[in-house]
Design a protein around this motif. Structure first.
Motif, PDB file in Angstrom:
ATOM      1  N   THR A 184     -43.202 -30.965   1.315  1.00 13.71           N
ATOM      2  CA  THR A 184     -42.934 -32.120   2.181  1.00 13.71           C
ATOM      3  C   THR A 184     -41.909 -33.055   1.540  1.00 13.71           C
ATOM      4  O   THR A 184     -40.988 -33.554   2.212  1.00 13.71           O
ATOM      5  N   ALA A 187     -38.490 -31.505   1.862  1.00 17.98           N
ATOM      6  CA  ALA A 187     -37.998 -31.574   3.238  1.00 17.98           C
ATOM      7  C   ALA A 187     -37.489 -32.965   3.579  1.00 17.98           C
ATOM      8  O   ALA A 187     -36.524 -33.110   4.349  1.00 17.98           O
ATOM      9  N   THR A 193     -34.068 -31.666   8.022  1.00 16.38           N
ATOM     10  CA  THR A 193     -35.472 -31.327   7.736  1.00 16.38           C
ATOM     11  C   THR A 193     -36.325 -32.587   7.583  1.00 16.38           C
ATOM     12  O   THR A 193     -37.544 -32.526   7.788  1.00 16.38           O
ATOM     13  N   HIS A 194     -35.690 -33.709   7.225  1.00 21.72           N
ATOM     14  CA  HIS A 194     -36.476 -34.942   7.127  1.00 21.72           C
ATOM     15  C   HIS A 194     -36.967 -35.372   8.513  1.00 21.72           C
ATOM     16  O   HIS A 194     -38.005 -36.031   8.632  1.00 21.72           O
ATOM     17  N   VAL A 196     -37.941 -33.175  10.778  1.00 23.10           N
ATOM     18  CA  VAL A 196     -39.109 -32.319  11.003  1.00 23.10           C
ATOM     19  C   VAL A 196     -40.321 -32.894  10.288  1.00 23.10           C
ATOM     20  O   VAL A 196     -41.438 -32.932  10.838  1.00 23.10           O
TER      21      VAL A 196
END
Length: 344
Positions: A184, A187, A193-194, A196
């Motif tokens: 996490t 990401a 991705t941050h 997500v």
């Protein structure tokens, strides 16, 4: 004296050759006893006899040990027979059986053999060293593989091994993709991705965590902090977790230091006896010379016990040799580290 059998099939003397008992038909005079004692010594020195070096070596070999037992039984040499039985590598406590207990699947076969023969102590030993058991080396290796660790953790919990289940959870995907997990954290550092990560946090109802994940600049600013992505990754790599522990302990972040080496939500620390060697005087001048303790830690992770002991010494403001710990300020002057000296 009570007669005993010797390698020559005769009644032999005691090791000191002070008393002897001869078989029927032999002279009972002291000269006959001395002659018998000399024959016994000569037979014992014979390397090819039943008590010789060659026979004792063959008794340690699988298969040949049983042949030697038959020869000793035919010769009615009870002492040599008992020795061969004790050295049998295929007996319940022999080195061949002990080696088989440390191999996967063979351990289960050996356990069945111990159970059939009623050897409770040997059965317990085989269960303890089972490589596929809850503390086996193959099980511990699997606990370091994300995904497989989740499965092993569920198996431990199903069997009632809560301590082992918590130990396996340390490298599970459930922990890595959790609120502050290593995946996490990674990401949240990458553009795209941050989003997500923020969406997943919002789906879980954690609005504060979702807003924090959206702030990409803040994530890069805190990447090297005590709870940042680099710290989380270092905790998962053997060797780097010890370095991370030292850095956090020296910086005064003791909670993060303990987390780096234990990797679990809780830790049981037990000690039946502990000893501190002190150089006394005024209370502010007390010096710890030595620390001894039978510290037991569960769940036990790599270097956990040593790390906790070092942390305790660090808190007590002295190292393992009783020397005061110092730190250098920005003015390049030495000052005592913060510890528990003032409290004592």
């Amino acid at each position: 004296p009570t007669p005993r059998s010797d390698p020559m099939g005769l009644q032999h003397a005691t090791p000191e050759c002070e008393e002897w008992s001869l078989p029927p038909g032999c002279a009972s005079a002291p000269s006959g006893g001395r002659e018998h004692c000399a024959r016994f010594r000569k037979a014992s020195r014979n390397p090819f006899g039943r008590n010789g070096l060659l026979a004792k070596t063959v008794e340690r070999l699988p298969g040949l040990n049983h042949a030697m037992q038959v020869l000793h039984a035919l010769a009615r040499d009870e002492q040599a027979l008992l020795r061969a039985q004790r050295r049998n590598p295929l007996r319940a406590g022999g080195y061949v059986v002990r080696g088989a207990e440390r191999l996967p699947f063979l351990n289960n076969m050996v356990q069945g053999m111990h159970r059939a023969r009623g050897n409770s102590e040997d059965l317990e030993r085989a269960r303890t060293v089972n490589p596929l058991g809850h503390n086996g080396f193959i099980t511990r290796l699997g606990e370091h593989i994300p995904g497989l660790a989740d499965t092993i953790s569920c198996i431990h919990r199903f069997r009632g091994h809560d301590v082992e289940a918590e130990r396996a959870r340390a490298f599970s995907l459930q922990r890595m993709v959790g609120r502050r997990g290593a995946i996490t954290k990674l990401a949240e550092l990458l553009p795209g991705t941050h989003l997500v990560a923020a969406a997943l946090a919002e789906a879980k109802g954690d609005r504060e965590e979702a807003m924090r994940a959206l702030n990409l600049i803040r994530q890069w600013k805190d990447v090297a902090s005590a709870d940042g992505a680099l710290a989380r990754l270092a905790e998962l790599i053997p060797g780097l977790d010890v370095i991370q522990f030292g850095l956090m302990a020296n910086a005064g972040h003791y909670a993060y230091a303990v987390r780096a080496i234990c990797k679990t939500r809780w830790v049981f620390i037990r000690a039946e006896s502990s000893a501190l060697v002190l150089a006394t005087g005024r209370s502010k001048d007390w010096t710890i010379i030595e620390v001894e303790s039978d510290l037991q830690v569960e769940p036990k992770a790599s270097s956990l016990a040593g790390g906790l002991l070092d942390l305790c010494i660090h808190l007590l403001h002295f190292d393992g040799h009783g020397q005061q710990r110092w730190a250098r300020t920005s003015e390049n002057t030495r000052v005592p580290r913060l510890g528990l000296q003032g409290v004592i």
